[in-house]
Design a protein around this motif. Structure first.
Motif, PDB file in Angstrom:
ATOM      1  N   TYR A 102       8.976  -0.815  -8.367  1.00 19.19           N
ATOM      2  CA  TYR A 102       8.141  -1.398  -7.324  1.00 19.19           C
ATOM      3  C   TYR A 102       8.485  -2.851  -6.978  1.00 19.19           C
ATOM      4  O   TYR A 102       8.594  -3.190  -5.801  1.00 19.19           O
ATOM      5  N   GLN A 158      -4.753  -5.430  -7.411  1.00 15.51           N
ATOM      6  CA  GLN A 158      -3.314  -5.499  -7.666  1.00 15.51           C
ATOM      7  C   GLN A 158      -2.601  -6.262  -6.553  1.00 15.51           C
ATOM      8  O   GLN A 158      -1.715  -7.078  -6.820  1.00 15.51           O
ATOM      9  N   TYR A 159      -2.998  -5.992  -5.306  1.00 15.16           N
ATOM     10  CA  TYR A 159      -2.378  -6.690  -4.181  1.00 15.16           C
ATOM     11  C   TYR A 159      -2.677  -8.177  -4.222  1.00 15.16           C
ATOM     12  O   TYR A 159      -1.807  -9.015  -3.960  1.00 15.16           O
ATOM     13  N   LEU A 200       0.826  -1.207   0.000  1.00 14.75           N
ATOM     14  CA  LEU A 200       0.000   0.000   0.000  1.00 14.75           C
ATOM     15  C   LEU A 200       0.861   1.257   0.000  1.00 14.75           C
ATOM     16  O   LEU A 200       0.633   2.184  -0.793  1.00 14.75           O
ATOM     17  N   PRO A 248      -8.070  -1.882  -9.529  1.00 13.08           N
ATOM     18  CA  PRO A 248      -8.142  -1.413  -8.133  1.00 13.08           C
ATOM     19  C   PRO A 248      -6.949  -1.903  -7.327  1.00 13.08           C
ATOM     20  O   PRO A 248      -6.342  -2.941  -7.627  1.00 13.08           O
ATOM     21  N   LEU A 249      -6.621  -1.138  -6.281  1.00 12.21           N
ATOM     22  CA  LEU A 249      -5.424  -1.435  -5.487  1.00 12.21           C
ATOM     23  C   LEU A 249      -5.490  -2.816  -4.839  1.00 12.21           C
ATOM     24  O   LEU A 249      -4.503  -3.559  -4.823  1.00 12.21           O
ATOM     25  N   ASP A 279       5.466   7.945 -10.813  1.00 15.17           N
ATOM     26  CA  ASP A 279       4.790   6.983 -11.667  1.00 15.17           C
ATOM     27  C   ASP A 279       5.843   6.129 -12.364  1.00 15.17           C
ATOM     28  O   ASP A 279       6.639   6.627 -13.162  1.00 15.17           O
ATOM     29  N   PHE A 326      -1.749  -1.453 -13.637  1.00 11.63           N
ATOM     30  CA  PHE A 326      -1.915  -0.315 -12.745  1.00 11.63           C
ATOM     31  C   PHE A 326      -3.303   0.319 -12.840  1.00 11.63           C
ATOM     32  O   PHE A 326      -3.645   1.161 -12.005  1.00 11.63           O
ATOM     33  N   ARG A 377       2.674   1.865  -3.382  1.00 12.97           N
ATOM     34  CA  ARG A 377       1.787   2.329  -4.447  1.00 12.97           C
ATOM     35  C   ARG A 377       1.325   3.768  -4.221  1.00 12.97           C
ATOM     36  O   ARG A 377       1.022   4.484  -5.176  1.00 12.97           O
ATOM     37  N   LEU A 378       1.245   4.200  -2.969  1.00 13.95           N
ATOM     38  CA  LEU A 378       0.799   5.557  -2.668  1.00 13.95           C
ATOM     39  C   LEU A 378       1.934   6.574  -2.687  1.00 13.95           C
ATOM     40  O   LEU A 378       1.679   7.774  -2.562  1.00 13.95           O
TER      41      LEU A 378
END
Length: 315
Positions: free
Chosen positions: A274, A67-68, A25, A63-64, A33, A60, A28-29
């Motif tokens: 990432y 992705q997780y 989290l 939704p987050l 980019d 990307f 990603r925040l």
């Protein structure tokens, strides 16, 4: 022992689930980019359609939590993905840099032991003497001086002025000396004072006076009884401060251009890579958990009372 291992296994599953979600989290925040970094928009003319196409290809646009979930499935299969910058497997990159980091960590811990154990022991045995006063001064200086400043002093003195030791890269034993000294001396001050305090407490215990009344030599009393009794607090602090040690390794690797995973992850943060950042966090989290588990298990050997209490708790 089996019950303890089962409990630790359950703890590690919960720990890894929490650390993977939080790290995923936060990464990603974070600003930046990775798509723009990969496309080199500062150097090339890239259309918005190309940016969106690559973002969809890398997932990307989902939704987050989705992705997780996809990343977690890969993680369960021990697949950490590939670097956005180099295209190499993240696991291969980490395993390539890990030996250098382990060498540096081992060298720093060896320096810390060589400095803190004799100095802390002598300070406790000769309380309020000149040796004790010197150990206090050195430990305060060591705790106050940042590792990067100490490293710069070593680079200027031994690398530039005297030209005795290499200051960059990893090329044999000599290139390991300055980084190990920098990190080892930076963490020694805390353990000198801690070992002195713990030894003084041990030497004042009833079992020490009982050992002296039995005619045991002072050397045997110190090594076999007082020193062993003083280790649990020191080991506890080491387990707690392991995160700071890892942070110090990163700083020292960047300062000396040492090709370990610390320098690797700093470059990854700058490039918004990432998968490599996530892989590094997980490897370090697992390492910290394993060391802390070893610390917990070592108490059973260093402190037999804990073993008796555990048996009473389970019975």
């Amino acid at each position: 022992m089996i019950r303890i291992l089962i409990r630790k296994f359950a703890e590690v599953l919960l720990f890894m689930l929490i650390i993977t979600f939080i790290s995923f989290l936060f990464i990603r925040l974070a600003p930046g980019d990775p798509v723009l970094t990969i496309l080199n928009v500062d150097e090339l003319s890239v259309s918005q359609e190309q940016v969106e196409a690559l973002r969809e290809e890398m997932g990307f646009n989902k939704p987050l939590l989705a992705q997780y979930g996809l990343w977690l499935l890969d993680f369960v299969r021990l697949d950490f993905g590939h670097s956005y910058v180099t295209g190499q497997s993240v696991m291969e990159m980490i395993l390539t840099g890990l030996p250098a980091t382990l060498e540096l960590t081992a060298g720093a811990l060896l320096i810390m032991l060589v400095v803190s154990v004799p100095l802390g022991s002598l300070a406790a045995l000769h309380r309020n003497s000149w040796i004790d006063q010197i150990s206090r001064i050195l430990s305060i200086i060591g705790a106050a001086v940042p590792s990067f400043w100490l490293g710069l002093i070593f680079i200027d003195l031994f690398g530039v002025r005297l030209n005795w030791l290499p200051t960059m890269g990893r090329d044999g034993f000599l290139s390991l000396l300055l980084p190990s000294l920098t990190l080892g001396l930076a963490i020694s001050g805390v353990y000198v004072r801690l070992l002195r305090s713990s030894l003084l407490d041990s030497l004042s215990q009833e079992f020490i006076r009982a050992a002296r009344s039995r005619g045991l030599s002072e050397r045997r009393i110190f090594v076999m009884h007082a020193f062993r009794h003083s280790l649990p607090p020191v080991i506890t602090v080491f387990g707690v401060s392991l995160g700071s040690l890892i942070g110090g390794v990163v700083v020292v690797e960047v300062l000396f251009a040492y090709p370990g995973i610390g320098k690797l992850v700093v470059d990854a943060v700058r490039q918004r890579d990432y998968p490599l950042i996530q892989g590094y966090i997980l490897i370090m989290a697992a390492f910290v958990f394993v060391v802390n588990t070893a610390v917990d298990l070592s108490y059973r050997y260093l402190n037999p009372e804990m073993k008796l209490k555990e048996r009473e708790a389970w019975s």
